[in-house]
Enzyme design. Structure first.
Site, PDB file in Angstrom:
ATOM      1  N   LYS A  68       8.328  -8.165   4.008  1.00  0.00           N
ATOM      2  CA  LYS A  68       7.157  -7.674   4.520  1.00  0.00           C
ATOM      3  C   LYS A  68       7.416  -6.807   5.757  1.00  0.00           C
ATOM      4  O   LYS A  68       6.442  -6.695   6.830  1.00  0.00           O
ATOM      5  CB  LYS A  68       5.904  -8.528   4.750  1.00  0.00           C
ATOM      6  CG  LYS A  68       5.620  -9.249   3.382  1.00  0.00           C
ATOM      7  CD  LYS A  68       4.575 -10.209   3.440  1.00  0.00           C
ATOM      8  CE  LYS A  68       4.363 -10.887   2.193  1.00  0.00           C
ATOM      9  NZ  LYS A  68       3.873  -9.986   1.009  1.00  0.00           N
ATOM     10  N   CYS A  69       8.275  -5.853   6.008  1.00  0.00           N
ATOM     11  CA  CYS A  69       8.684  -5.333   7.152  1.00  0.00           C
ATOM     12  C   CYS A  69       8.687  -3.852   6.884  1.00  0.00           C
ATOM     13  O   CYS A  69       8.836  -3.297   5.748  1.00  0.00           O
ATOM     14  CB  CYS A  69       9.984  -5.681   7.466  1.00  0.00           C
ATOM     15  SG  CYS A  69      10.734  -4.759   9.064  1.00  0.00           S
TER      16      CYS A  69
END
Length: 196
Positions: A68-69
């Site tokens: 989730k970057c």
């Protein structure tokens, strides 16, 4: 008297003669060599342990990953990089980590599903670890303790360490350096040519 002096001298020479010298360890064997990192046993993402020494003899790219970057799309470039060079003796080892703004919150199973579903990842992925802080995994303690410019703290997700076939870290690439950047591919190709 001369005889006893000669006997004493002979005894002292024998006593003082040095023990057989041990050969100093080579760089490959030095236990405190900060750039030698392929001596750890790690848990694979799908379960089961694997000794990283199994990859000795290959050119290895070690990457801390997150799902989730803003840099998560680098999985795509990593997979392409792996497919391009894997038949020449290259491998990528992915290590999910939740150290940066909780950007890898999932379980190993969730991470595996995410990587396969979204990016078709086929390079080896390992169980989630910590890459910095008080609970830093020993592998990353070793990676970060190497002298600059190849060592130093992990700045963010997708920092990359390049390891030569003898198991030594030879280059570090920042998180924002994309996997297909010519700095990365050039160094990989250089190491692959050296081993042939």
């Amino acid at each position: 008297m001369i005889r006893s002096l000669l006997a004493a001298l002979a005894a002292s020479v024998t006593f003082a003669s040095p023990a057989r010298a041990e050969a100093p360890p080579s760089n490959d064997q030095a236990p405190d060599d900060p750039t030698q990192v392929m001596s750890f046993t790690m848990e694979r993402l799908e379960g089961g342990e694997e000794d990283l020494s199994a990859y000795q003899g290959k050119v290895v790219l070690i990457v801390n990953t997150a799902s989730k970057c803003g840099l998560t799309s680098q999985y795509e470039g990593l997979q392409e990089l792996y497919e391009t060079y894997k038949d020449q003796g290259f491998v990528i080892l992915g290590f999910p980590a939740n150290n940066f703004m909780s950007q890898e919150p999932g379980s190993d199973e969730e991470i595996a599903q995410f990587c396969e579903r979204n990016y078709g990842v086929t390079f080896p992925m390992f169980s989630k670890i910590s890459v910095k802080g008080s609970d830093q995994h020993p592998l990353y303690a070793k990676l970060t303790s190497a002298p600059e410019p190849i060592g130093g703290e992990v700045k963010w997700n997708f920092q990359k360490y390049l390891v030569d076939p003898s198991g030594h870290v030879v280059a570090k690439f920042s998180p924002r350096t994309k996997p297909l950047n010519e700095q990365v591919t050039g160094k990989i190709e250089e190491l692959l040519q050296q081993q042939n």
